[in-house]
Design an enzyme around this catalytic site. Structure first.
Site, PDB file in Angstrom:
ATOM      1  CG  ASP A 102      -2.523  -4.245   5.962  1.00 47.76           C
ATOM      2  OD1 ASP A 102      -2.746  -3.069   6.301  1.00 47.76           O
ATOM      3  OD2 ASP A 102      -1.411  -4.660   5.626  1.00 47.76           O
TER       4      ASP A 102
ATOM      5  CE  LYS B  87      -0.403  -0.597   4.991  1.00 46.66           C
ATOM      6  NZ  LYS B  87      -1.269  -0.936   6.095  1.00 46.66           N
TER       7      LYS B  87
END
Length: 151
Positions: free
Chosen positions: A123, A82
């Site tokens: 996550d 990310k």
């Protein structure tokens, strides 16, 4: 999923225990953001244990890639899944990072890899999908992957 016989081929196991108690010859992998903040979750422990944030930053890796440190007898892999620490990865960004990880493992003759349930803690990805993805990506190489879960 595991192959029978000697050490040749792909095998995958999950076990209870501390990831950092794995053999020191096992490579380690976990997920981070491009900004390499590593301020929460298991990433904090990686940062404390291995340092090297400046070295990782200098590699300039982007989402879908892998930054690497070499520590003693092993590689420590930082899967960039990310852009920012506050963001969330997608299955596609994790898949891209895992494919890069596989390339590095093959090129550097890494046959043992240990990791937490990557992408599934803070996550919020689904472990069933992530573990299937790991097995699909690595199934054609000679590697033993151990996933440690804390219980």
């Amino acid at each position: 999923m595991a192959e029978g016989g000697g050490d040749v081929g792909f095998s995958f196991e999950e076990k209870k225990g501390d990831l950092f108690d794995c053999p020191e010859t096992d490579a380690l992998a976990h997920c981070v953001s491009e900004d390499l903040r590593m301020g929460k979750g298991i990433a904090v422990l990686f940062k404390k244990k291995f340092g090297g944030v400046g070295e990782l930053m200098s590699q300039g890796k982007k989402t879908g890639e892998v930054a690497v440190l070499k520590k003693q007898k092993r590689f420590v892999y930082y899967l960039i899944t990310k852009v920012k620490a506050t963001g969330k990865p997608t299955y596609d960004t994790l898949r891209a990072s895992l494919k890069e990880l596989k390339v590095h493992c093959v090129k550097n003759k890494v046959h043992r890899l240990a990791m937490p349930k990557i992408g599934c803690g803070l996550d919020r990805l689904e472990w069933e999908e992530v573990s299937t993805m790991i097995c699909e990506i690595f199934s054609d190489i000679d590697i033993h992957i151990t996933v440690y879960r804390v219980l």
